[in-house]
Design an enzyme around this catalytic site. Sequence first.
Site, PDB file in Angstrom:
ATOM      1  N   ASP A  29      11.834   7.198   2.979  1.00  0.00           N
ATOM      2  CA  ASP A  29      11.094   8.143   3.811  1.00  0.00           C
ATOM      3  C   ASP A  29      10.952   9.474   3.089  1.00  0.00           C
ATOM      4  O   ASP A  29      11.771   9.825   2.233  1.00  0.00           O
ATOM      5  CB  ASP A  29      11.811   8.367   5.143  1.00  0.00           C
ATOM      6  CG  ASP A  29      11.829   7.129   6.023  1.00  0.00           C
ATOM      7  OD1 ASP A  29      10.950   6.265   5.838  1.00  0.00           O
ATOM      8  OD2 ASP A  29      12.734   7.030   6.875  1.00  0.00           O
ATOM      9  N   ARG A  30       9.942  10.230   3.445  1.00  0.00           N
ATOM     10  CA  ARG A  30       9.670  11.510   2.794  1.00  0.00           C
ATOM     11  C   ARG A  30      10.904  12.395   2.732  1.00  0.00           C
ATOM     12  O   ARG A  30      11.214  12.997   1.691  1.00  0.00           O
ATOM     13  CB  ARG A  30       8.543  12.241   3.536  1.00  0.00           C
ATOM     14  CG  ARG A  30       8.205  13.603   2.927  1.00  0.00           C
ATOM     15  CD  ARG A  30       7.202  14.343   3.778  1.00  0.00           C
ATOM     16  NE  ARG A  30       7.783  14.673   5.082  1.00  0.00           N
ATOM     17  CZ  ARG A  30       7.097  15.199   6.083  1.00  0.00           C
ATOM     18  NH1 ARG A  30       5.807  15.442   5.948  1.00  0.00           N
ATOM     19  NH2 ARG A  30       7.695  15.468   7.238  1.00  0.00           N
TER      20      ARG A  30
END
Length: 343
Positions: free
Chosen positions: A136-137
Site C-alpha cells: 500500500d502507498r
Amino acid sequence: MRELVVPESAGGQRIDLFLTSVCDGYSRSQIRAAVQDDGCEADGRIIRPSYKVKAGQRIRFQVPDEFSDETIPEKIALDILYEDDGLVVVNKPAGMVVHPARGNWTGTLTSALAYRFQSLSDVGGPTRPGIVHRLDRDTSGVIVVAKTNAVHLHLADQWQSRDVKKEYVAITTAPIDRDRDWIDAAIGRHPYQRDKQAIREGHESSKTASTFYEVISRHGRYCVVRLFPKTGRTHQIRVHLAHIGSPILCDKLYAGHSEIRAESLRRGIDQAGGPTAELTDAPDAKVFLSRQALHAHRLTFTNPQSGQAMTFHAPLPDDMKQVIHLIGGDVERVHKPSVTEIP
C-alpha cells in the site's frame, strides 16, 4: 463519471470490451486498467474487467483526466537492498505508490525503476513493469521487482503457492489480549466504501485470509506487533487487526484517524510507566506520525536463478522508530528476528 445503460445488443459482453466500443479515444488496455482500478460499477457494485454485462444494467465508469499506457521514467532516489541480473529488492518509503493509478500518475515506484534500470519484466503490462507484488502507498518496507519475464513468473509462482515468508511490524491503537494467534477471516470488498475491504464470510466477493501475529510489547493503549500473513489479500493486515479490535495507528481507513499528536500519545500511555521525557516536553500539537504504522520488515523467497533461499530486511523507518521509543518500546527488540515457530 460516465453513466451508461447496456443495450440488448451488448448483453453478455465483457465490460472492458463494451466500454471500449462506447468510449472514444481510449484503448482496450486503458479501459481494462481503469476498470481494474475500481473505476467501474454495474448497478452500484464494483466489477472486474472480465465481468459480463447484462442488458438493461446501469454502468457508471470513471476515466481519469490523464491516462497513459506508458510508465514515464522519473529521477527518484531508491533504497536498493539487493540487485542481480534477474531481480531488484527495494526498501519502499511510505507515501510512494507502487504503480500508476487513478490520481497517482507520477512519483511512483515504477517510474523510479524505469529511470534506473534499462530492462524490467513486462508480465504485468506497460504500467506495472517488474511488479511482482504490491505494498500500500503508506506501507513502507521490502518489495521485490523482476528484471526478466522468467524471473517474474518464477517469483509469481512462489507467491501463488504461498512459499514466500512475509514479516511485517505494526503499531496498533489498542493492546491485543493474546501473545500470539492466527486471525482467520475471509476478506471481500466493503459493501458501501469502494476504497475499503471488509470481513465478509460467505460473500461472493470474499476470499480466505490468514494472518499469524505475535505481540512484541504492550504500552498502555498501544501495542507493537509482528505479523506473518499467509495469504496476500488487499489490505489484509489492516483489516484483520481492525477486526480483532486493534486497528493500526494512523490508519485513516480502518482506525478513523490519519495522524497522532503528542497529546494523544501521552493520554494513551499506561500511567504506571509514564511517557518518556521527550514526549512529556513535546507541544500538544506536535505530530509524530502521519501515515499508517505498518512496515514490511522482512521478506524470504527463493532466488529463481540461484535456487538459494534469501532473506531481506528493511530497518524500521524513523517515524515508526520514534513512536515506539516515545511510548516506551525497545526498537532493538523489534529488529531481532522472531523466535516463534509459526504453526
